[in-house]
Design an enzyme around this catalytic site. Structure first.
Site, short mmCIF file in Angstrom:
data_model
loop_
_atom_site.label_atom_id
_atom_site.label_comp_id
_atom_site.label_asym_id
_atom_site.label_seq_id
_atom_site.Cartn_x
_atom_site.Cartn_y
_atom_site.Cartn_z
N PHE A 51 0.95 -1.11 0.02
CA PHE A 51 -0.16 -0.10 0.10
C PHE A 51 0.97 1.27 0.01
CE2 PHE A 51 -2.53 -3.35 2.01
CZ PHE A 51 -3.63 -3.25 1.22
N HIS A 52 2.00 1.04 -1.02
CA HIS A 52 2.50 2.42 -1.06
C HIS A 52 3.30 2.50 -2.39
CE1 HIS A 52 5.93 -0.37 0.54
NE2 HIS A 52 6.46 0.17 -0.37
N ALA A 53 4.25 3.46 -2.87
CA ALA A 53 4.79 3.56 -4.07
C ALA A 53 6.03 4.36 -3.66
CB ALA A 53 3.94 4.32 -4.90
#
Ligand code: TYD
Length: 135
Positions: A51-53
């Site tokens: 749940f990140h970039a």
């Protein structure tokens, strides 16, 4: 046509009667010099991660045991891939939102990265990520 989000590479495996030996090296499956390796293991049933970039980080994901499903999103399209073999690597560049789902209890997910850990390189808010990639 736009570039595929899922960039799979074949990891060379040297098998003989003793078993297998798999290799990730610079100029082989690794397009960058590795500065950090970490692995995700012992993931509890039903847990999803990621749940990140990243703004700059490049990574190679290898599921060396068990299986996991990676979902990648570039702000427009989403693609999913199951990693279930130590002979398969997934290259992830910057500007991709990633989620990890469906970890098997025996999953060991190794990640090779081109930089040390830096929280400032993370985008952890999905709406902020969409703004980042769509300008
Ligand atoms: P995080 O990147 O949030 O994990 P995931 O996205 O897979 O759910 O990392 C979890 C914790 O571990 C967080 O507190 C940061 C820390 N961490 C490090 O200290 N060094 C590292 O190289 C990584 C990947 C995480």
């Amino acid at each position: 046509m736009s570039a595929p989000l899922v960039q799979l590479v074949n990891i060379p495996q040297h098998g003989d009667t003793r078993g297998k030996l798999s290799v990730a090296e610079l100029g082989g499956v690794l397009p960058f010099a590795v500065r950090r390796v970490y692995w995700i293991h012992g993931t509890k049933l039903g847990v999803s991660r990621g749940f990140h970039a990243h703004k700059k980080l490049r990574q190679l994901y290898v599921c060396v045991s068990g299986s996991v499903r990676l979902s990648l999103f570039d702000g427009h399209r989403e693609e999913s891939v199951v990693l279930d073999s130590s002979a398969k690597g997934l290259l992830i560049g910057p500007g991709l939102w990633r989620e990890m789902h469906d970890f098997s209890p025996d999953c060991v997910l190794m990640v090779f990265a081109d930089a040390e850990y830096d929280e400032a390189d993370y985008i952890r808010d999905r709406e902020a990520f969409i703004r980042h990639v769509t300008g």
